[in-house]
Design an enzyme around this catalytic site. Sequence first.
Site, PDB file in Angstrom:
ATOM      1  N   CYS A 257      -0.789   8.462  -2.447  1.00 47.10           N
ATOM      2  CA  CYS A 257      -1.610   8.774  -3.628  1.00 47.10           C
ATOM      3  C   CYS A 257      -1.060   9.844  -4.568  1.00 47.10           C
ATOM      4  CB  CYS A 257      -3.011   9.173  -3.184  1.00 47.10           C
ATOM      5  SG  CYS A 257      -3.900   7.790  -2.461  1.00 47.10           S
TER       6      CYS A 257
HETATM    7  N1  LIG Z   1      -5.057   5.417   0.847  1.00 45.55           N
HETATM    8  C1  LIG Z   1      -5.763   6.459   0.443  1.00 45.55           C
HETATM    9  O1  LIG Z   1      -5.795   7.511   1.090  1.00 45.55           O
HETATM   10  C2  LIG Z   1      -6.583   6.375  -0.821  1.00 45.55           C
HETATM   11  C3  LIG Z   1      -7.608   7.306  -1.034  1.00 45.55           C
HETATM   12  C4  LIG Z   1      -8.365   7.221  -2.202  1.00 45.55           C
HETATM   13  C5  LIG Z   1      -8.069   6.255  -3.149  1.00 45.55           C
HETATM   14  N2  LIG Z   1      -7.039   5.383  -2.932  1.00 45.55           N
HETATM   15  C6  LIG Z   1      -6.786   4.348  -3.949  1.00 45.55           C
HETATM   16  O2  LIG Z   1      -7.399   3.138  -3.502  1.00 45.55           O
HETATM   17  C7  LIG Z   1      -6.607   2.008  -3.888  1.00 45.55           C
HETATM   18  C8  LIG Z   1      -6.216   1.215  -2.655  1.00 45.55           C
HETATM   19  O3  LIG Z   1      -5.441   2.048  -1.832  1.00 45.55           O
HETATM   20  P1  LIG Z   1      -5.100   1.640  -0.318  1.00 45.55           P
HETATM   21  O4  LIG Z   1      -4.374   2.786   0.283  1.00 45.55           O
HETATM   22  O5  LIG Z   1      -6.300   1.092   0.335  1.00 45.55           O
HETATM   23  O6  LIG Z   1      -4.052   0.451  -0.588  1.00 45.55           O
HETATM   24  P2  LIG Z   1      -3.467  -0.575   0.474  1.00 45.55           P
HETATM   25  O7  LIG Z   1      -2.118  -0.912  -0.010  1.00 45.55           O
HETATM   26  O8  LIG Z   1      -3.640  -0.072   1.864  1.00 45.55           O
HETATM   27  O9  LIG Z   1      -4.431  -1.848   0.323  1.00 45.55           O
HETATM   28  C9  LIG Z   1      -4.496  -2.613  -0.824  1.00 45.55           C
HETATM   29  C10 LIG Z   1      -4.855  -4.043  -0.408  1.00 45.55           C
HETATM   30  O10 LIG Z   1      -5.098  -4.816  -1.580  1.00 45.55           O
HETATM   31  C11 LIG Z   1      -4.600  -6.122  -1.341  1.00 45.55           C
HETATM   32  N3  LIG Z   1      -4.433  -6.822  -2.616  1.00 45.55           N
HETATM   33  C12 LIG Z   1      -3.458  -6.657  -3.535  1.00 45.55           C
HETATM   34  N4  LIG Z   1      -3.677  -7.477  -4.591  1.00 45.55           N
HETATM   35  C13 LIG Z   1      -4.817  -8.162  -4.336  1.00 45.55           C
HETATM   36  C14 LIG Z   1      -5.557  -9.134  -5.038  1.00 45.55           C
HETATM   37  N5  LIG Z   1      -5.172  -9.563  -6.240  1.00 45.55           N
HETATM   38  N6  LIG Z   1      -6.681  -9.630  -4.473  1.00 45.55           N
HETATM   39  C15 LIG Z   1      -7.067  -9.204  -3.242  1.00 45.55           C
HETATM   40  N7  LIG Z   1      -6.419  -8.261  -2.543  1.00 45.55           N
HETATM   41  C16 LIG Z   1      -5.296  -7.755  -3.067  1.00 45.55           C
HETATM   42  C17 LIG Z   1      -3.312  -5.890  -0.577  1.00 45.55           C
HETATM   43  O11 LIG Z   1      -2.886  -7.044   0.107  1.00 45.55           O
HETATM   44  C18 LIG Z   1      -3.739  -4.752   0.360  1.00 45.55           C
HETATM   45  O12 LIG Z   1      -4.249  -5.246   1.573  1.00 45.55           O
HETATM   46  C19 LIG Z   1      -5.437   2.584  -4.680  1.00 45.55           C
HETATM   47  O13 LIG Z   1      -5.772   2.602  -6.036  1.00 45.55           O
HETATM   48  C20 LIG Z   1      -5.323   4.010  -4.150  1.00 45.55           C
HETATM   49  O14 LIG Z   1      -4.729   4.876  -5.082  1.00 45.55           O
HETATM   50  C21 LIG Z   1      -6.303   5.405  -1.774  1.00 45.55           C
END
Ligand SMILES: NC(=O)c1ccc[n+]([C@@H]2O[C@H](COP(=O)([O-])OP(=O)(O)OC[C@H]3O[C@@H](n4cnc5c(N)ncnc54)[C@H](O)[C@@H]3O)[C@@H](O)[C@H]2O)c1
Length: 431
Positions: A257
Amino acid sequence: MKIGVIGSGYVGLATALAFGKLGHEVVCGDIDEDKIAMLNDGRSPVAEPGFEETLKELTGSGKLKATIDIPALASESEVIFLCVGTPSLPDGGIDLSAIEDATQAISCSLDGQVVVVKSTVLPGTARGVVLKVLKGGSGGYTVCNNPEFLREGSALEDSLDPDRIIIGSIDGKGTEKLLELYKGFDCPKLMTDLDTAEMIKYASNIFLALKITYSNEMANLCERFGVDVYDVMTGVKLDKRIAPKYLDAGAGFGGSCFEKDLSAMIAAAKDEGYYPSLIATTLDINDAQPLRMIELLESALGSIPGKDVAVLGLAFKEDTADVRNSRAIIIVQALLGKGVNVTVHDPLAMDNFRSLCIGDLNYAGDVKDALRDKDAVIIQTNADEYVKLGPEDFKGLMRSPVVIDGRRAYEPEDMISAGITYLGIGWKNSK
Ligand SMILES: NC(=O)c1ccc[n+]([C@@H]2O[C@H](COP(=O)([O-])OP(=O)(O)OC[C@H]3O[C@@H](n4cnc5c(N)ncnc54)[C@H](O)[C@@H]3O)[C@@H](O)[C@H]2O)c1
């Protein structure tokens, strides 16, 4: 309530499991068929405390299911959370293609649903991208932004017990529904417009990254003055105006992030004709910080080519398998570049690190194996099994007991009095 969660990564799963635990009916969606198969099998594709147990419980009771059929997920949900990734483009800008694709996929299935962006997106995204795509579809909907603040390693716990809930809304219509969904959550709830909610997420992450970088800058100064930064920060943390978390010096922040979000904000600000130098400097300091570990190693061993060095901790922090932007990547690459024989270990992240294909590394089966016959060890996370090591382990197993610690996992007095060369960022003994 019937809830659809699109994107089954850290944020999507934590959201789904938290609402499932609270008794809602949840459908998880993703484009990754393997993830969906795992989820329907009650197995978590993400290593997080509590995920697997909760998933088994919810799939077993029929409260949670998973699908790649995103339009169907949308039509059977009242609230749809978009939790897809928002990674960096090569120029550091935000890649919104997953947000656009997911929005497109639901656009023809809407009939009064609340579409909630939980992914981290720049101010203006819900208005300029999500609403624009939805307008091309059919049916009624409203759009909210509800940023996520969870920490990996305690994702489910954080989702169930957040510090605050931010709800940004285009017209106030979705707010009521989300307040109903969050009614059991005992924390401040702030209602804003969409852009403000989106900006709150960036302002929070930028501040946290600044806090860590400030501590690292203090550490680098403390070393020059022969002062211990951990003692200094103990004093700083007693100031009621300064919250004590995120003030421990080390090898810099990693993870999926901070770097991504700071880079996205810099790129977006440049487009607006402003250069946010404080944010840019934060990233510069953070990039240089892990290399300080190599300098400390060289100061302890002299010449390092051909030496055998273990790196403990490959994930960006303990209790997660996430290696995205881990400082271990920079450290290991630098060691390999200097001709060091590198052995690595992590309790959870070995497979993910291996898939980065960084170079010729030895993957140790356990931590003691990693330490055996090494000239030095670099501690990169505070994983339990590393913190539990004592001076006798280092002395008994290593060729020479040199410990370069990026996390201050041990008491320097204990280590030094036991005859260990114990160096770390920001300590008076590291000069
Ligand atoms: N990981 C963290 O600690 C955290 C904390 C707060 C916010 N965020 C934010 O949350 C969001 C997600 O982060 P994350 O860490 O969960 O990501 P991640 O990569 O773990 O998961 C994202 C998921 O989305 C799926 N995906 C991609 N395109 C898609 C589509 N068109 N339709 C359906 N699914 C799809 C991927 O296959 C994946 O499983 C980001 O914007 C991130 O910045 C992350």
